[in-house]
Design an enzyme around this catalytic site. Structure first.
Site, PDB file in Angstrom:
ATOM      1  N   SER A  83      25.704  -5.255  47.801  1.00 24.35           N
ATOM      2  CA  SER A  83      26.185  -4.614  46.565  1.00 24.35           C
ATOM      3  C   SER A  83      27.547  -3.992  46.839  1.00 24.35           C
ATOM      4  CB  SER A  83      25.213  -3.500  46.150  1.00 24.35           C
ATOM      5  OG  SER A  83      25.771  -2.724  45.105  1.00 24.35           O
TER       6      SER A  83
ATOM      7  N   TYR B 157      20.804   4.983  48.080  1.00 20.58           N
ATOM      8  CA  TYR B 157      20.925   3.569  47.688  1.00 20.58           C
ATOM      9  C   TYR B 157      22.185   2.968  48.321  1.00 20.58           C
ATOM     10  CZ  TYR B 157      21.522  -0.728  45.064  1.00 20.58           C
ATOM     11  OH  TYR B 157      21.703  -2.061  44.736  1.00 20.58           O
TER      12      TYR B 157
HETATM   13  P1  NDP Z   1      15.433  -6.473  39.306  1.00 18.50           P
HETATM   14  O1  NDP Z   1      14.776  -5.155  39.234  1.00 18.50           O
HETATM   15  O2  NDP Z   1      15.540  -7.278  38.062  1.00 18.50           O
HETATM   16  O3  NDP Z   1      14.747  -7.365  40.447  1.00 18.50           O
HETATM   17  C1  NDP Z   1      14.369  -6.817  41.685  1.00 18.50           C
HETATM   18  C2  NDP Z   1      13.416  -7.758  42.373  1.00 18.50           C
HETATM   19  O4  NDP Z   1      13.067  -7.208  43.665  1.00 18.50           O
HETATM   20  C3  NDP Z   1      12.126  -7.948  41.602  1.00 18.50           C
HETATM   21  O5  NDP Z   1      11.793  -9.309  41.592  1.00 18.50           O
HETATM   22  C4  NDP Z   1      11.105  -7.161  42.405  1.00 18.50           C
HETATM   23  O6  NDP Z   1       9.834  -7.809  42.325  1.00 18.50           O
HETATM   24  C5  NDP Z   1      11.673  -7.288  43.819  1.00 18.50           C
HETATM   25  N1  NDP Z   1      11.150  -6.270  44.706  1.00 18.50           N
HETATM   26  C6  NDP Z   1      11.348  -4.935  44.646  1.00 18.50           C
HETATM   27  N2  NDP Z   1      10.651  -4.319  45.609  1.00 18.50           N
HETATM   28  C7  NDP Z   1       9.994  -5.285  46.294  1.00 18.50           C
HETATM   29  C8  NDP Z   1       9.107  -5.281  47.390  1.00 18.50           C
HETATM   30  N3  NDP Z   1       8.733  -4.140  47.999  1.00 18.50           N
HETATM   31  N4  NDP Z   1       8.616  -6.460  47.843  1.00 18.50           N
HETATM   32  C9  NDP Z   1       8.971  -7.615  47.240  1.00 18.50           C
HETATM   33  N5  NDP Z   1       9.811  -7.698  46.198  1.00 18.50           N
HETATM   34  C10 NDP Z   1      10.317  -6.524  45.727  1.00 18.50           C
HETATM   35  O7  NDP Z   1      16.908  -6.183  39.898  1.00 18.50           O
HETATM   36  P2  NDP Z   1      18.093  -7.170  40.356  1.00 18.50           P
HETATM   37  O8  NDP Z   1      17.753  -8.576  40.103  1.00 18.50           O
HETATM   38  O9  NDP Z   1      19.328  -6.617  39.776  1.00 18.50           O
HETATM   39  O10 NDP Z   1      18.102  -6.860  41.911  1.00 18.50           O
HETATM   40  C11 NDP Z   1      18.070  -7.872  42.901  1.00 18.50           C
HETATM   41  C12 NDP Z   1      18.940  -7.419  44.073  1.00 18.50           C
HETATM   42  O11 NDP Z   1      20.287  -7.286  43.637  1.00 18.50           O
HETATM   43  C13 NDP Z   1      18.560  -6.077  44.671  1.00 18.50           C
HETATM   44  O12 NDP Z   1      18.645  -6.167  46.077  1.00 18.50           O
HETATM   45  C14 NDP Z   1      19.637  -5.138  44.124  1.00 18.50           C
HETATM   46  O13 NDP Z   1      19.849  -4.036  44.965  1.00 18.50           O
HETATM   47  C15 NDP Z   1      20.823  -6.070  44.114  1.00 18.50           C
HETATM   48  N6  NDP Z   1      21.930  -5.704  43.250  1.00 18.50           N
HETATM   49  C16 NDP Z   1      21.743  -5.481  41.913  1.00 18.50           C
HETATM   50  C17 NDP Z   1      22.821  -5.124  41.129  1.00 18.50           C
HETATM   51  C18 NDP Z   1      22.677  -4.797  39.677  1.00 18.50           C
HETATM   52  O14 NDP Z   1      23.590  -4.153  39.105  1.00 18.50           O
HETATM   53  N7  NDP Z   1      21.591  -5.223  39.018  1.00 18.50           N
HETATM   54  C19 NDP Z   1      24.182  -5.052  41.688  1.00 18.50           C
HETATM   55  C20 NDP Z   1      24.249  -5.278  43.099  1.00 18.50           C
HETATM   56  C21 NDP Z   1      23.165  -5.620  43.835  1.00 18.50           C
HETATM   57  P3  NDP Z   1       8.409  -7.068  42.209  1.00 18.50           P
HETATM   58  O15 NDP Z   1       8.635  -5.769  41.516  1.00 18.50           O
HETATM   59  O16 NDP Z   1       7.573  -8.045  41.458  1.00 18.50           O
HETATM   60  O17 NDP Z   1       7.976  -6.911  43.647  1.00 18.50           O
HETATM   61  C1  8X3 Z   2      23.907  -2.135  42.087  1.00 18.97           C
HETATM   62  C2  8X3 Z   2      25.270  -1.824  41.587  1.00 18.97           C
HETATM   63  O1  8X3 Z   2      26.905   0.085  41.164  1.00 18.97           O
HETATM   64  O2  8X3 Z   2      24.650   0.299  40.251  1.00 18.97           O
HETATM   65  O3  8X3 Z   2      23.912  -2.311  43.453  1.00 18.97           O
HETATM   66  O4  8X3 Z   2      25.020   0.532  42.586  1.00 18.97           O
HETATM   67  S1  8X3 Z   2      25.459  -0.152  41.404  1.00 18.97           S
END
Ligand code: NDP
Ligand code: 8X3
Length: 256
Positions: free
Chosen positions: A144, A157
């Site tokens: 991120s 985070y």
């Molecule tokens: P979502 O919340 O839509 O998806 C997160 C996913 O992670 C879900 O499928 C969830 O599945 C899974 N997850 C969470 N905890 C666990 C666990 N303990 N074991 C297995 N699976 C887990 O968010 P995003 O798609 O946005 O996030 C995906 C990645 O992208 C993350 O690493 C996030 O930090 C990163 N990211 C997101 C950004 C944003 O602005 N959205 C920007 C930068 C990075 P379930 O709950 O079914 O286990």
């Molecule tokens: C997710 C993007 O800016 O909300 O990693 O942390 S931010």
């Protein structure tokens, strides 16, 4: 561009957002998918969509990446035809809260550290050994911009994503001399369930994060992940940082 047809791709956190979009783009290119997350019913819905839109072989694992022995068992007990994982997308991750360090919730901290850092390490450790034996593989970590720029209330985070950045760099260093590729894809604001999870289900607060600006979509990130995975085998894309046009940094967002 190199084809991913028939390659086995393991995606963690495939039940939502970026992980689910990655599943769809790799399925459309003929990859075979191991889809892991805690919510099995969400994986089953995704599997149905994939079978309707771009049928391919899928294998679902209900998995909490924080549970090291569960991760070990899941990888060790994959059916024979699913064992040769070619691409690992370490996407499972979450943020919890936006509290100042002095009032942070211990459970939130532990959940982020255990998922974003330890979970990513557990899955990688068990998958990389097989990749080394087979002399083929690509680890793609979803980091991120939070790992590059700390913002107020982002403390833990941002710390976990800074760790993902350092771990990705460490993987690349340790795997030099092998054919294994390592990439970190580091997005800015992407509208998924991320903010709902961060604010413990407060949909109104989550929606306000993206108010008046155009965020990235999960498909935008999947597109970049797919690009990285389809470069010729001698090309390693180390890191990609991407953000919406409306965002200039973790704290500077243009809203209309
Ligand atoms: P979502 O919340 O839509 O998806 C997160 C996913 O992670 C879900 O499928 C969830 O599945 C899974 N997850 C969470 N905890 C666990 C666990 N303990 N074991 C297995 N699976 C887990 O968010 P995003 O798609 O946005 O996030 C995906 C990645 O992208 C993350 O690493 C996030 O930090 C990163 N990211 C997101 C950004 C944003 O602005 N959205 C920007 C930068 C990075 P379930 O709950 O079914 O286990
Ligand atoms: C997710 C993007 O800016 O909300 O990693 O942390 S931010």
């Amino acid at each position: 561009m190199v084809s991913v047809a028939n390659q086995i791709v393991l995606i963690t956190g495939a039940s939502s957002g970026i992980g689910a979009s990655c599943a769809k783009i790799f399925a459309a290119a003929g990859a075979k998918l191991i889809l892991a997350a805690r919510r099995l019913e969400r994986l089953q819905i995704l599997e149905k969509q994939i079978q309707q839109e771009c049928p391919t072989d899928t294998y679902l694992i209900q998995l909490d990446v924080r549970d090291r022995s569960a991760v070990e068992n899941a990888i060790a007990n994959l059916p024979q035809q699913w064992q040769s994982i070619n691409i690992l997308i370490n996407n499972a991750g979450l943020s919890r809260g936006l509290d100042k360090i002095q009032s942070g919730d211990f459970q939130d901290w532990e959940e982020m550290i255990d998922t974003n850092i330890k979970g990513l390490l557990y899955v990688s450790r068990y998958v990389i050994s097989g990749m080394l034996e087979r002399e083929y593989g690509h680890i793609i970590n979803i980091g991120s911009i939070a790992g590059h720029q700390t913002y107020p209330g982002g403390n833990v985070y941002c710390g976990t994503k800074a760790a993902v950045k350092a771990i990705s760099e460490g993987m690349k260093l340790d795997l030099v001399g092998t054919p294994i590729r390592v990439t970190s894809v580091d997005p800015g604001m992407v509208e998924t369930e991320f903010s709902q999870v961060r604010f413990h289900g407060d949909v109104e607060r989550a929606t306000s994060v993206y108010q008046g600006m155009q965020p990235l979509t999960a498909d935008d990130i999947a597109d970049v992940v797919f690009f990285c995975a389809t470069r010729p085998p001698h090309v390693n894309i180390n890191q990609v940082i991407l953000m919406p046009v409306d965002q200039a940094s973790s704290t500077l967002v243009h809203r209309r």
